[in-house]
Design an enzyme around this catalytic site. Structure first.
Site, PDB file in Angstrom:
ATOM      1  N   ASP A   1       0.819  -1.224   0.000  1.00  0.00           N
ATOM      2  CA  ASP A   1       0.000   0.000   0.000  1.00  0.00           C
ATOM      3  C   ASP A   1       0.848   1.266   0.000  1.00  0.00           C
ATOM      4  OD1 ASP A   1      -2.471  -1.249  -0.067  1.00  0.00           O
ATOM      5  OD2 ASP A   1      -2.650  -1.350   2.114  1.00  0.00           O
TER       6      ASP A   1
ATOM      7  N   ARG B   1       0.685   4.395  16.802  1.00  0.00           N
ATOM      8  CA  ARG B   1       0.254   5.375  15.790  1.00  0.00           C
ATOM      9  C   ARG B   1       0.554   6.823  16.147  1.00  0.00           C
ATOM     10  NH1 ARG B   1       1.046   1.571  12.698  1.00  0.00           N
ATOM     11  NH2 ARG B   1      -0.657   0.183  12.163  1.00  0.00           N
TER      12      ARG B   1
ATOM     13  N   ASP C   1      -6.941   2.899  12.702  1.00  0.00           N
ATOM     14  CA  ASP C   1      -5.661   3.587  12.556  1.00  0.00           C
ATOM     15  C   ASP C   1      -5.769   4.944  11.852  1.00  0.00           C
ATOM     16  OD1 ASP C   1      -4.184   1.779  13.986  1.00  0.00           O
ATOM     17  OD2 ASP C   1      -3.811   0.480  12.259  1.00  0.00           O
TER      18      ASP C   1
END
Ligand code: ARG
Length: 413
Positions: free
Chosen positions: A15, A95, A124
Site C-alpha cells: 500500500d 500510531r 488507525d
C-alpha cells in the site's frame, strides 16, 4: 510552479509503495517518506533504497524505540491500560508516535500535506489524523486508500509493475500483520471467522503452549515507580527488558490473545494478538499494585484504567485528558516499587511472590496465629454501624429481604 511536497508514513509494504508513486502522479507532488522503528522485527535495511526506487525525493528512517518505551508504553503500563480488559494496544499506541515523527519531518521539509496508508474502515486512520490534528492543527492529511480506485491487491501489484516499483517477491502472508516491540496484531484470512481456531502459522513470536518447555521459566521483575527497571536482578533499559521478556515469555507460550473487539468505526472485528512481554508486565505490575496501593486509590485507578485504554484505542493520545490522567497515574506510582517473581509455564503466568519496601501488607494484622494485633473488639461497633442502613430499610420495607426460595420452615426430603 513549485511542486507541492508531501510526507508519507512509509512501511515499505504494498500500500505505502503504491502511495509514493500515486501521490507523484495524482498530486504532482514531491514525496518524502518517513519510517519509524518501533522495534518491529521486520528488517528495515533495504527500505531506504526501495523508497528511492519508488521515486521518493527524500527518505527518513528513525529509531523511535526508546521514545516509544519511555513516553508511550510505560505510561500505558502504569495506567493499566488494556482495551476491553484484554488488548495491550501495541498497534494503537504506536500510531501517535509515528504521526508525531511524520509531522516533524513535514514541518522541517515544509510539506503542504502528510499522507498515511490506513484503510477507511479501521481505527488507525482515526489515530493518525487525530494525532496530526492535535500536533499541527492546520496541516492537511491525505488518505489515499479512501480516495483511489484500486479494488484489490492484484490491481495494486499491476500498478507497481507498470511503474517499475519493486514489489517484494515473497508470497504474501494470508494475514494482515502489524508489529512492534509491544506486540503483534494479526487479522484477515481464516481469522475472519470467529469460530475458527487460529492456525499455528498465524503466530509469529510465541510457541504453542503444548510445545513449550516442560519446565517452568522463572522470571523476576523489579519495578521503580511503576516502571520495570531490572530483569533477574540485572538493570537494563526498557527496550532491552521488553525485548528479552518477549523472547522468554514467547518461548513459554505466554501472551496469545484472541479477541472480538469493538472498533471505533462501529464494527466488531476478530483479531489475534501476541504480546508476550506486555501481558507479563501488566500482570506483574498489577500484582505489585495490589501490595502497595491504598485501597481507595487502587479501586479508583481501575476505573480510570478503562478510560485510559479507550482514549489510546480511540486515538486521543495527544489530548488534554490524557495529560491529566497521566498526572493522576504518576502520583499513584511513587509507591509501586519492588520485585515480582513469576513462573511462566505452557501459556500461563503464575505468581510466586512479591515484595516491596512500600508493602502495605502487615502480617501482624493479617495473621490468624497468636501474633495477631488486629483489634477484634473494634469490629463489633464497626459492623453494627456499617449494616445500620440495611437494618433500617428492611425494618420499614417487607420486614426483611425476601429471597426467592424460602427454605426456612420447609423440610427438605
Ligand atoms: N485491532 C487493532 C487496533 O485497532 C490492530 C489493527 C491493525 N491490525 C492489523 N492486523 N494490521 O489497534
Amino acid at each position: 510552479m513549485k511542486k507541492p511536497r508531501i510526507a508519507v508514513a512509509y512501511s515499505g509494504g504494498l500500500d505505502t509503495s503504491v502511495i509514493v508513486k500515486w501521490l507523484q502522479e495524482e498530486y504532482g507532488a514531491e514525496v518524502i517518506t518517513v519510517t519509524g522503528n518501533l522495534g518491529q522485527k521486520k528488517e528495515l535495511t533495504g527500505l531506504a533504497e526501495k523508497a528511492y526506487k519508488t521515486g521518493a525525493k527524500k527518505v527518513y528512517l528513525q529509531d523511535l524505540k526508546d521514545e516509544f518505551v519511555e513516553e508511550y508504553l510505560f505510561p500505558s503500563l502504569k495506567a493499566g491500560a488494556l482495551y476491553e480488559h484484554t488488548y495491550p494496544m501495541a498497534t494503537s499506541i504506536g500510531r501517535p508516535l509515528l504521526a508525531k515523527a511524520l509531522v516533524e519531518v513535514a514541518q522541517r521539509e515544509r510539506c503542504t500535506a502528510v499522507a498515511h496508508g490506513c484503510t477507511g474502515k479501521g481505527n488507525d486512520q482515526v489515530r493518525f489524523e487525530a494525532a496530526v490534528a492535535a500536533l499541527a492543527p492546520d496541516l492537511k492529511v491525505i488518505a489515499p486508500l479512501r480516495e483511489w480506485s484500486f479494488r484489490s491487491r492484484e490491481e495494486e501489484i499491476a500498478y507497481c509493475e507498470r511503474h517499475g516499483i519493486p514489489v517484494t517477491a515473497t508470497k504474501a502472508s494470508p494475514y494482515s500483520i502489524d508489529e512492534n516491540l509491544w506486540g503483534t496484531s494479526i487479522e484477515c484470512g481464516v481469522l475472519e471467522d470467529p469460530m475458527t481456531e487460529p492456525p499455528e502459522d498465524a503466530y509469529l513470536r510465541t510457541v504453542s503452549p503444548k510445545n513449550a518447555p516442560d519446565k517452568p521459566a522463572d522470571v523476576r521483575i523489579e519495578f521503580k515507580r511503576g516502571v520495570p527497571v531490572a530483569l533477574h536482578g540485572k538493570s537494563m533499559k526498557g527496550a532491552e527488558l521488553i525485548d528479552r521478556l518477549n523472547t522468554l515469555a514467547g518461548e513459554n507460550g505466554v501472551g496469545r490473545l484472541d479477541l472480538v473487539e469493538n472498533r471505533l468505526v462501529g464494527i466488531k472485528s476478530r483479531e489475534v494478538y501476541e504480546a508476550p512481554a506486555a501481558v507479563t508486565l501488566h500482570f506483574a505490575h498489577r500484582e505489585l499494585e495490589r501490595l502497595t496501593l491504598e485501597k481507595e486509590v487502587m479501586h479508583y485507578k481501575a476505573k480510570l484504567a478503562h478510560d485510559y485504554a479507550n482514549l489510546i484505542y480511540n486515538g486521543l493520545w495527544f489530548s488534554p485528558l490524557r495529560v491529566a490522567l497521566d498526572a493522576f497515574v504518576n502520583e499513584t506510582q511513587s509507591v509501586v516499587n519492588g520485585v515480582v517473581n513469576l513462573k511462566l509455564y505452557k501459556g500461563n503466568i503464575e505468581l510466586v511472590g512479591r515484595r516491596s519496601p512500600n508493602s502495605l501488607y502487615d502480617t501482624g494484622l493479617a495473621t490468624y496465629t497468636d501474633g495477631d494485633r488486629f483489634d477484634h473488639k473494634a469490629s463489633e461497633g464497626f459492623v453494627k454501624i456499617f449494616s445500620l442502613p440495611l437494618k433500617i430499610y428492611y425494618r420499614v420495607n417487607r420486614n426483611g429481604f425476601v429471597t426467592k426460595k424460602k427454605l426456612v420452615g420447609k423440610a427438605r426430603k
